[in-house]
Design an enzyme around this catalytic site. Structure first.
Site, mmCIF file in Angstrom:
data_model
loop_
_atom_site.group_PDB
_atom_site.id
_atom_site.type_symbol
_atom_site.label_atom_id
_atom_site.label_comp_id
_atom_site.label_asym_id
_atom_site.label_seq_id
_atom_site.Cartn_x
_atom_site.Cartn_y
_atom_site.Cartn_z
ATOM 1 N N GLU A 6 52.462 155.113 47.189
ATOM 2 C CA GLU A 6 51.416 155.062 48.202
ATOM 3 C C GLU A 6 51.562 153.798 49.043
ATOM 4 O O GLU A 6 52.043 152.767 48.556
ATOM 5 C CB GLU A 6 50.030 155.078 47.546
ATOM 6 N N SER A 32 42.355 135.815 41.799
ATOM 7 C CA SER A 32 43.645 136.449 42.069
ATOM 8 C C SER A 32 44.404 135.824 43.223
ATOM 9 O O SER A 32 45.600 136.089 43.387
ATOM 10 C CB SER A 32 43.442 137.941 42.351
ATOM 11 N N HIS A 48 45.193 139.805 49.343
ATOM 12 C CA HIS A 48 46.249 139.295 48.474
ATOM 13 C C HIS A 48 47.568 139.150 49.227
ATOM 14 O O HIS A 48 47.799 139.809 50.236
ATOM 15 C CB HIS A 48 46.408 140.210 47.257
#
Length: 299
Positions: free
Chosen positions: A233, A62, A240
């Site tokens: 939230e 990722s 990341h």
């Protein structure tokens, strides 16, 4: 631009084992999807034709993948900005991947079915490999060597990339390398196999320490609630990146290409100056530069 489909060339019974989130994803539909943005998006004309260019394939997780939801971003999707026409990026990285799952899901097989002499494969794994039930270090080393051998067998050039650091500072505001001993395994394998190395782990340490604990939050996914649509939230993620962080890391990768003296250097956009990770771009004034439009044909 690179387009792809899950089917593996030469074997109609084999396909990439897509994750549920990838099914019907634009990355795998075999089409070009164009997005025009800005205050007054417009286009005068468009032509599309198939071409064969030198290709940089990316295998990773990722921190490399083409993130498709703002404000997440990764260095792999920023890399084309630094390249002149004549080379393209095929980003096969996917979130959650280990060096072993990338093989099990036929992602490496997909790359090997496409890669040709003169192409490159940049390999960066480690974030998920080191987790519980990840990939033991001895298997990790073995698979690195396997990736290298299979890439070379295709006449392409493998390049190992050490995993980018997490935002983990100690009391002296120094980055703690939470990815050991996997980053050392990559360095040692690159040396023993005589493979080019891009030490993104070392450069990201320099970069994040230059930013410092507070300013580096602006390169990662740290946002209070309701900054983005449907984001009810707060986001607090030290692994990341947003577009600023991903862009700075892509600049580090480009520096690594130059330092390794890879032939890829000839494709780098000469209008973009070399990057010193100890002198990050100023985030408050950061903006993505427009892409180069003029196509350069090689003789």
């Amino acid at each position: 631009m690179n387009v792809r489909v899950p089917q593996i060339a030469g074997d109609t019974n084999q396909t990439v084992k897509l994750k549920p989130r990838e099914v019907n994803n634009l990355d795998w539909d075999g089409k070009l999807t164009l997005e025009f943005s800005g205050d007054r998006p417009s286009i005068h004309s468009l032509s599309i034709e198939p071409i064969k260019e030198t290709t940089i394939f990316l295998a990773g997780d990722s921190t490399v993948v083409d993130q498709d939801v703002e404000p997440w971003a990764a260095w792999g999707q920023m890399l084309p900005r630094f390249l002149n026409p004549g080379v393209l990026v095929a980003n096969h990285a996917e979130s959650g991947e280990t060096i072993r799952s990338f093989v099990d899901e036929q992602r490496l097989a997909k790359i090997l079915s496409l890669i040709q002499p003169g192409d490159y494969l940049l390999i960066q794994f480690g974030h998920n490999d080191q987790k519980p039930n990840g990939v033991p270090l001895d298997i990790y080393r073995t698979l690195l060597i396997d990736y290298i051998g299979k890439t070379r067998a295709k006449g392409a050039t493998p390049v190992l990339v050490t995993s980018v650091n997490r935002r983990t500072f100690d009391s002296d505001e120094r980055i703690i390398n939470s990815l050991l001993p996997y980053t050392e395994a990559v360095r040692e394998t690159a040396a023993s196999q005589h493979v080019a190395l891009i030490d993104l782990n070392a450069m990201s340490k320099t970069l994040f320490e230059a930013m410092g604990p507070e300013a580096s939050m602006k390169a990662f996914m740290h946002y209070p609630a309701n900054v983005y649509p449907n984001q009810t939230e707060p986001i607090s993620d030290d692994t990341h990146f947003n577009s600023y962080g991903a862009y700075e890391l892509a600049r580090c990768v480009v520096r690594g290409i130059r330092n390794a003296k890879l032939p890829l250097t000839e494709f780098l956009n000469e209008k973009i100056a070399d990057f010193d990770p100890s002198i990050p771009d100023s985030q408050p004034y950061f903006h993505l530069l427009p892409p180069p439009f003029r196509r350069k044909r090689r003789m």
